[in-house]
Write a protein that holds these residues in place. Structure first.
Motif, PDB file in Angstrom:
ATOM      1  N   ALA A 146       0.834  -1.203   0.000  1.00  0.00           N
ATOM      2  CA  ALA A 146       0.000   0.000   0.000  1.00  0.00           C
ATOM      3  C   ALA A 146       0.864   1.246   0.000  1.00  0.00           C
ATOM      4  O   ALA A 146       1.110   1.877   1.031  1.00  0.00           O
ATOM      5  N   SER A 147       1.348   1.598  -1.194  1.00  0.00           N
ATOM      6  CA  SER A 147       2.201   2.770  -1.368  1.00  0.00           C
ATOM      7  C   SER A 147       2.071   3.234  -2.809  1.00  0.00           C
ATOM      8  O   SER A 147       1.631   2.469  -3.684  1.00  0.00           O
ATOM      9  N   PRO A 148       2.442   4.492  -3.099  1.00  0.00           N
ATOM     10  CA  PRO A 148       2.338   4.964  -4.480  1.00  0.00           C
ATOM     11  C   PRO A 148       3.211   4.142  -5.420  1.00  0.00           C
ATOM     12  O   PRO A 148       4.288   3.657  -5.037  1.00  0.00           O
ATOM     13  N   SER A 149       2.755   3.995  -6.623  1.00  0.00           N
ATOM     14  CA  SER A 149       3.518   3.281  -7.639  1.00  0.00           C
ATOM     15  C   SER A 149       4.765   4.072  -8.021  1.00  0.00           C
ATOM     16  O   SER A 149       4.803   5.300  -7.869  1.00  0.00           O
ATOM     17  N   ASP A 150       5.767   3.387  -8.524  1.00  0.00           N
ATOM     18  CA  ASP A 150       6.921   4.089  -9.092  1.00  0.00           C
ATOM     19  C   ASP A 150       6.991   3.893 -10.615  1.00  0.00           C
ATOM     20  O   ASP A 150       7.965   4.267 -11.250  1.00  0.00           O
ATOM     21  N   GLN A 151       5.913   3.301 -11.169  1.00  0.00           N
ATOM     22  CA  GLN A 151       5.813   3.137 -12.621  1.00  0.00           C
ATOM     23  C   GLN A 151       4.399   3.512 -13.060  1.00  0.00           C
ATOM     24  O   GLN A 151       3.423   3.178 -12.386  1.00  0.00           O
ATOM     25  N   TYR A 152       4.306   4.221 -14.195  1.00  0.00           N
ATOM     26  CA  TYR A 152       3.015   4.681 -14.698  1.00  0.00           C
ATOM     27  C   TYR A 152       2.981   4.580 -16.215  1.00  0.00           C
ATOM     28  O   TYR A 152       4.027   4.497 -16.874  1.00  0.00           O
ATOM     29  N   ARG A 153       1.775   4.598 -16.743  1.00  0.00           N
ATOM     30  CA  ARG A 153       1.611   4.690 -18.199  1.00  0.00           C
ATOM     31  C   ARG A 153       0.609   5.799 -18.503  1.00  0.00           C
ATOM     32  O   ARG A 153      -0.507   5.805 -17.978  1.00  0.00           O
ATOM     33  N   PHE A 154       1.034   6.729 -19.340  1.00  0.00           N
ATOM     34  CA  PHE A 154       0.161   7.784 -19.852  1.00  0.00           C
ATOM     35  C   PHE A 154      -0.301   7.358 -21.239  1.00  0.00           C
ATOM     36  O   PHE A 154       0.522   6.982 -22.072  1.00  0.00           O
ATOM     37  N   MET A 155      -1.616   7.434 -21.485  1.00  0.00           N
ATOM     38  CA  MET A 155      -2.154   7.002 -22.770  1.00  0.00           C
ATOM     39  C   MET A 155      -3.160   8.021 -23.302  1.00  0.00           C
ATOM     40  O   MET A 155      -3.758   8.788 -22.533  1.00  0.00           O
ATOM     41  N   ILE A 156      -3.350   8.013 -24.616  1.00  0.00           N
ATOM     42  CA  ILE A 156      -4.428   8.777 -25.253  1.00  0.00           C
ATOM     43  C   ILE A 156      -5.110   7.858 -26.255  1.00  0.00           C
ATOM     44  O   ILE A 156      -4.454   7.283 -27.141  1.00  0.00           O
TER      45      ILE A 156
END
Length: 348
Positions: A146-156
């Protein structure tokens, strides 16, 4: 930017005269991954499923935000966006509230324009036609701590669109359930905000209403938002709407309507709006209109509202504010009128 074009377009399979909102998507999609503390090289690829770990934090802790935009094509074939910088600023504001990294402006606009040029044939000219654009960010780091992610994906992703609502709309003033609370994430376009609305909205639909006008969580005395839209009230010739706060989304259409009303010399009162005030105005005949405003719906007039087991009909207006502002907005969006505030953005 790395671009992989589709081998064969699906556009010939689409009936553009019979579109269900948000169910058909264009040939390509944009994405950019965040890892090792930085956004990586953006990519455009053919639209399709993505592979993601079942333990990705978006599934477990709801780190997901999104935006809604539209592209319009004028009669000369040029493509226009409406106040896109507002959307870029707001998705980063939403991301910050959910402990997610900001997305660079250069990547946002370059990715968006490249995508729209690739799928330009999907943007149809003609009043009511548009391309709905959905930028979003999700947490992709595997793991259920239970902690913020350190990987993300931005999509359109993009979907050809026509009218969001059709027919007359009746709304129910909320008396039990709430959309957002003080100190929460109501001002952000967080995915969970919308999930929590579905159950009470379904209950309202069972009673014959199409949407809920949400009230404040503390007392249910003040009117705040209408379903997925901001909401406006016309009492006499004055236009009322609630101020933005940490409970209310700062809608792009909302602020545009406020400016258009001021341009037209209409008195705009941005202040807390009491349920009792609107009920009393309806009973006295002073309440002329209620309408919702948002990117997908543009402007939706309401025919009636329900409160405490009673329905209140709204009178028909020959020269309604809803119709006036919708026409003014669309004329700017479709490049049919002057743009004194510089809201149009041409995609080149």
């Amino acid at each position: 930017m790395n671009i992989t074009k589709t081998e064969k377009s699906r556009i010939e399979e689409v009936d553009f005269n019979n579109l269900t909102f948000g169910s058909v998507f264009t040939d390509h999609m944009f994405f950019c991954d965040y890892k090792n503390g930085a956004w990586q090289e953006p990519q455009i690829v053919p639209y399709g499923p993505i592979s993601i770990d079942p333990s990705a934090k978006v599934f477990h802790y709801g780190q997901a935000v999104f935006e809604g935009m539209k592209a319009f094509k004028d009669d000369a074939g040029s493509t226009w966006l409406f106040r896109p910088e507002e959307n870029w600023e707001r998705i980063n504001k939403s991301s910050e509230r959910l402990a997610m990294p900001a997305f660079p402006k250069e990547f946002f606009f370059k990715g968006l324009e490249t995508l729209l040029n690739l799928d330009n044939d999907w943007i149809k000219a003609g009043d009511g036609n548009a391309l709905y654009i959905r930028p979003f960010v999700i947490a992709t780091q595997p793991g259920v701590s239970a902690s913020p992610s350190d990987q993300y994906r931005f999509m359109i992703i993009c979907a050809p669109a026509q009218a969001y609502y059709s027919g007359e709309v009746s709304v129910l003033f909320a008396e039990k359930y709430s959309r957002a609370a003080d100190g929460g994430v109501g001002f952000a376009k967080a995915a969970g905000n919308y999930a929590s609305q579905f159950y009470p909205t379904n209950l309202a639909k069972e009673r014959g209403y199409q949407q809920i006008v949400w009230t404040d969580a503390n007392s249910h005395e003040y009117l705040e938002e209408a379903g997925t839209m901001n909401v406006f009230f016309r009492i006499g010739d004055t236009l009322l709407t609630a101020p933005t706060s940490d409970r209310i989304l700062d809608g792009v259409t909302r602020k545009s309507i406020i400016q258009l009303a001021k341009d037209a010399g209409i008195t705009v009162d941005v202040r807390p709006v009491k349920v009792s005030e609107i009920v009393a105005a309806s009973k006295s005949g002073e309440l002329k209109e209620i309408f919702g405003a948002g990117t997908a719906a543009v402007i939706v007039p309401f025919k009636s509202f329900g409160h405490q087991e009673k329905d209140y009909e709204l009178p028909a207006q020959e020269d309604s504010y809803a119709a006036r502002f919708k026409k003014a907005l669309k004329d700017i969006q479709y490049n049919r009128a002057t743009d004194p505030h510089g809201w149009r953005y041409e995609v080149k």
